[in-house]
Design a protein around this motif. Structure first.
Motif, short mmCIF file in Angstrom:
data_model
loop_
_atom_site.label_atom_id
_atom_site.label_comp_id
_atom_site.label_asym_id
_atom_site.label_seq_id
_atom_site.Cartn_x
_atom_site.Cartn_y
_atom_site.Cartn_z
N THR A 64 0.83 -1.21 0.00
CA THR A 64 0.00 0.00 0.00
C THR A 64 0.87 1.25 0.00
O THR A 64 0.63 2.20 -0.76
N LEU A 65 1.88 1.27 0.86
CA LEU A 65 2.77 2.43 0.93
C LEU A 65 3.57 2.58 -0.36
O LEU A 65 3.81 3.71 -0.82
N GLY A 66 3.99 1.47 -0.93
CA GLY A 66 4.70 1.54 -2.21
C GLY A 66 3.83 2.14 -3.30
O GLY A 66 4.28 2.96 -4.10
N GLU A 67 2.55 1.74 -3.32
CA GLU A 67 1.62 2.31 -4.30
C GLU A 67 1.43 3.81 -4.08
O GLU A 67 1.31 4.58 -5.06
N ARG A 68 1.42 4.22 -2.81
CA ARG A 68 1.30 5.65 -2.53
C ARG A 68 2.52 6.42 -3.05
O ARG A 68 2.40 7.56 -3.50
N MET A 69 3.68 5.79 -2.96
CA MET A 69 4.89 6.45 -3.47
C MET A 69 4.84 6.59 -5.00
O MET A 69 5.27 7.60 -5.56
N VAL A 70 4.31 5.58 -5.67
CA VAL A 70 4.14 5.68 -7.13
C VAL A 70 3.15 6.79 -7.45
O VAL A 70 3.36 7.58 -8.38
N ASP A 71 2.06 6.85 -6.68
CA ASP A 71 1.10 7.94 -6.87
C ASP A 71 1.75 9.30 -6.66
O ASP A 71 1.45 10.27 -7.37
N GLU A 72 2.62 9.36 -5.67
CA GLU A 72 3.32 10.62 -5.40
C GLU A 72 4.19 11.02 -6.58
O GLU A 72 4.23 12.20 -6.96
N LEU A 73 4.89 10.07 -7.18
CA LEU A 73 5.71 10.37 -8.35
C LEU A 73 4.84 10.82 -9.52
O LEU A 73 5.19 11.75 -10.25
N ARG A 74 3.70 10.17 -9.68
CA ARG A 74 2.78 10.55 -10.76
C ARG A 74 2.24 11.97 -10.54
O ARG A 74 2.17 12.79 -11.48
N ASP A 75 1.89 12.28 -9.29
CA ASP A 75 1.41 13.62 -8.98
C ASP A 75 2.53 14.65 -9.13
O ASP A 75 2.29 15.78 -9.59
N LEU A 76 3.71 14.25 -8.75
CA LEU A 76 4.86 15.13 -8.91
C LEU A 76 5.08 15.48 -10.38
O LEU A 76 5.32 16.65 -10.73
N ARG A 77 4.96 14.49 -11.23
CA ARG A 77 5.11 14.73 -12.67
C ARG A 77 4.05 15.71 -13.16
O ARG A 77 4.36 16.65 -13.92
N ARG A 78 2.82 15.51 -12.74
CA ARG A 78 1.73 16.41 -13.17
C ARG A 78 1.98 17.84 -12.72
O ARG A 78 1.82 18.80 -13.49
N ARG A 79 2.43 18.01 -11.48
CA ARG A 79 2.65 19.35 -10.94
C ARG A 79 3.85 20.03 -11.60
O ARG A 79 3.82 21.24 -11.87
N VAL A 80 4.90 19.29 -11.86
CA VAL A 80 6.07 19.87 -12.51
C VAL A 80 5.71 20.35 -13.92
O VAL A 80 6.09 21.46 -14.33
N LEU A 81 4.98 19.54 -14.65
CA LEU A 81 4.61 19.91 -16.02
C LEU A 81 3.67 21.12 -16.05
O LEU A 81 3.62 21.85 -17.05
N ALA A 82 2.95 21.36 -14.95
CA ALA A 82 2.01 22.48 -14.92
C ALA A 82 2.67 23.79 -14.51
O ALA A 82 2.08 24.86 -14.70
N LEU A 83 3.91 23.73 -13.98
CA LEU A 83 4.58 24.93 -13.51
C LEU A 83 5.36 25.62 -14.62
O LEU A 83 5.84 24.96 -15.55
N GLU A 84 5.51 26.92 -14.49
CA GLU A 84 6.39 27.65 -15.39
C GLU A 84 7.83 27.27 -15.09
O GLU A 84 8.23 27.19 -13.92
N ALA A 85 8.61 27.00 -16.10
CA ALA A 85 9.99 26.55 -15.91
C ALA A 85 10.79 27.59 -15.16
O ALA A 85 10.66 28.79 -15.41
N PRO A 86 11.66 27.15 -14.22
CA PRO A 86 12.50 28.11 -13.51
C PRO A 86 13.50 28.74 -14.46
O PRO A 86 14.17 28.05 -15.24
N GLY A 87 13.63 30.06 -14.42
CA GLY A 87 14.58 30.75 -15.29
C GLY A 87 15.99 30.69 -14.75
O GLY A 87 16.20 30.50 -13.54
N PRO A 88 16.99 30.83 -15.61
CA PRO A 88 18.36 30.72 -15.17
C PRO A 88 18.79 31.85 -14.24
O PRO A 88 19.62 31.66 -13.38
N GLN A 89 18.21 33.05 -14.38
CA GLN A 89 18.60 34.19 -13.55
C GLN A 89 17.42 34.77 -12.76
O GLN A 89 17.64 35.45 -11.77
N GLY A 90 16.20 34.54 -13.21
CA GLY A 90 15.06 35.18 -12.59
C GLY A 90 14.59 34.49 -11.33
O GLY A 90 15.17 33.52 -10.85
#
Length: 593
Positions: free
Chosen positions: A475-501
């Motif tokens: 169960t906990l392992g499945e939650r960790m996979v869900d966390e990675l999946r959610d992490l992917r979704r959130r990263v893709l939804a964010l504006e990319a960090p700028g090199p200087q900004g």
């Protein structure tokens, strides 16, 4: 770029003329443990009494260093191609943990500082520079590295030491207020600014001989001992240059290559120093056992200790150490097996250091109670570890710097790596198992892959669910996979960090969560690939379930209840390793005391 493999003439040879053969890692660990002896013995030159006396006086512990000299510890820092014994970061980790268990200051001051400096030379030095440094180290010398930038929160790119072109080389001006070991070093590796701006070509690295620099142009500065809280006796010197002439032959690599060289070197130094820090928590747990006298948990074999009891605190501390060590060992072995990915793993294990190990020591301090103020014996060393451990997680290896390494890679990982890459090889999760040869020239700044996170869904897919512990682990392992999946979704939804900004605070939070997911993948990998015959405890799902439960708590997942027998099994292992002294880390090595 020259390669270490081009060195064909070792500095030292055995009597028969063949290169000296290094003993196996376990043999070397047993030997250094025997030489260092029982740290609780008052007459031991590397015991707690001697180490604490030196700490109070803020001086180098000469008796303990003499013991390390008798072992030939400097040979562990020199590649075998140059006559030393260094052939694997993991072997060095195991050997040096014996030192760090006794004293973080001794481990950093005697050796790891020299090794961190030497990495620049092994990686970028000419054949002459490598042979010179190898010869010095093999003869018992020390090396120092001038890298800390305290005026700018240790942002090494904003160096206050500048080199301008001069006749036959550079003219160097500026200061570094903290340079460990400089007062006794025959080699100084200096990272300095050679161009304006903060780009990738603004820094260079030099290999200098301090004794050969002109007086009046170079000065070793001193810091008052009262200013030093941790690592006393070692972080007491700095350097100041005033129009100091430096020959062109001192350059490590081309002019402007200092940033790239430093970033590659960090992959080794961050991984090893952060992994070595686990030894301090090992001692902290052992000290708490001595003081708390933890008892077997309850009258029933499967009854867990009360969650507020000393036994439960000891068990949780052991779990935290194991979950941290899982990521540390995997990151160390990745230097051999997945070197192009280690910019991620080295930064991850170093950023997790203050979050887990320092917190664990403070939790163990609650077991000691008022004894924490004791300045003698094992409890005195516990207090010293509390002061020393935070120092090793500062500067270019601190949390912010490690986040800055990981953050720019997240978007690429989310787009091209997560749930796509092949999983890491099984050997990456087997502490002490044979490894292919290590090569500096295989390290890379990044290649956009992450085989460790790819191991997470693969491991979870094969988890059994035959009993309560296995079901919770799944169960906990499945939650960790869900966390990675959610992490992917959130990263893709964010504006990319700028090199200087400016960078959105969300990136920092997502980076922290990603590190915890990597730790979960490492835990599952170590458990999944453990051999029940060689280490029945690591093959027991109880510790892995407990470790994932601790990670889940840090991620805010609190709706999964841990079976009572998990803490019971873990606590029994704590007592077993305490009574028949063995290390509390994944290597489970026998100890001298």
């Amino acid at each position: 770029m020259s390669s270490l493999s081009t060195i064909t003439e070792p500095v030292r040879r055995s009597e028969g003329g063949a290169p000296a053969q290094a003993a196996t890692a376990r043999e070397r660990v047993r030997r250094i443990e025997a030489l260092l002896g029982d740290p609780a013995e008052d007459a031991n030159p590397s015991g707690y009494r001697t180490l604490l006396d030196a700490d109070r006086a803020a001086v180098i512990c000469d008796p303990a260093e003499a013991v390390l000299d008798s072992f030939g510890m400097n040979e562990e820092f020199v590649p075998t191609a140059l006559g030393g014994r260094f052939d694997s970061p993991e072997t060095l980790l195991q050997v040096m943990r014996a030192v760090f268990r006794r004293d973080v200051g001794l481990g950093m001051g005697y050796g790891m500082t020299s090794f961190v400096a030497a990495n620049y030379v092994w990686m970028r030095g000419t054949a002459v520079q490598r042979r010179t440094l190898a010869g010095q180290l093999l003869n018992g010398s020390k090396a120092a590295i001038a890298q800390h930038e305290t005026a700018h929160t240790n942002d090494f790119v904003r160096s206050q030491v500048r080199g301008t072109p001069g006749p036959g080389g550079l003219s160097v001006t500026g200061g570094k207020p903290v340079v460990n070991n400089l007062q006794r070093a025959d080699t100084l590796v200096l990272v300095l600014r050679t161009a304006e701006g903060h780009g990738s070509c603004c820094l260079s690295a030099l290999m200098l001989a301090p004794d050969e620099l002109p007086r009046g142009r170079f000065e070793v500065t001193r810091r008052p001992s009262a200013d030093v809280v941790g690592l006393r006796g070692y972080f007491s010197t700095g350097a100041r240059f005033t129009d100091c002439p430096v020959p062109e032959a001192a350059l490590l690599g081309p002019v402007g290559s200092g940033v790239a060289t430093s970033l590659l070197s960090f992959q080794m130094s961050r991984t090893l120093v952060a992994s070595l820090a686990a030894a301090a928590v090992d001692t902290g747990l052992r000290t708490a056992l001595l003081a708390g006298r933890g008892q077997v948990p309850g009258p029933g074999a499967d009854k867990a200790p009360d969650p507020h009891s000393t036994a439960a605190r000891l068990a949780r501390a052991f779990i935290d150490l194991l979950l941290y060590d899982s990521l540390a060992v995997v990151a160390t072995r990745a230097l051999h097996l997945r070197p192009a990915e280690t910019s991620l793993y080295s930064a991850a294990v170093r950023s997790l250091l203050p979050k887990v190990l320092r917190d664990t020591l403070h939790d163990l301090a609650g077991v000691l109670g008022s004894q924490i103020y004791t300045r003698e014996g094992p409890v005195g060393v516990f207090q010293k570890h509390l002061r020393d451990l935070p120092i090793v997680s500062l500067g270019h290896a601190g949390t912010a710097a490690c986040q800055a390494t990981i953050m720019p890679q997240l978007l690429r990982l989310a787009r091209r790596s997560w749930f796509v890459d092949e999983e890491a090889p099984a050997a990456m999760f087997r502490p002490g198992a044979p490894l292919p040869p290590f090569a500096y020239d295989r390290l890379a700044l990044t290649d956009g892959r992450d085989s460790l996170s790819a191991s997470l869904p693969a491991a979870v897919a094969g988890l059994p669910a035959a009993d309560p512990v296995q079901r919770v682990l799944r169960t906990l392992g499945e939650r960790m996979v869900d966390e990675l999946r959610d992490l992917r979704r959130r990263v893709l939804a964010l504006e990319a960090p700028g090199p200087q900004g400016a960078v959105s605070p969300a990136w920092f939070a997502l980076t922290d969560r990603y590190v915890l997911v990597l730790a979960a993948a490492a835990v599952l990998g170590v458990w999944r690939h453990s051999d029940a015959l060689s280490d029945p405890f690591l093959a027991d799902p109880a510790w892995a379930a407990a470790a994932l439960h601790r990670i889940a708590g840090r991620l805010g997942i609190r709706d999964v209840e841990l079976p009572e027998e998990c803490l019971s099994r873990v606590h029994r292992e704590v007592l077993t390793r305490f009574r028949d002294p063995h290390g509390f880390d994944l290597y489970n090595m026998p100890l001298a005391g």
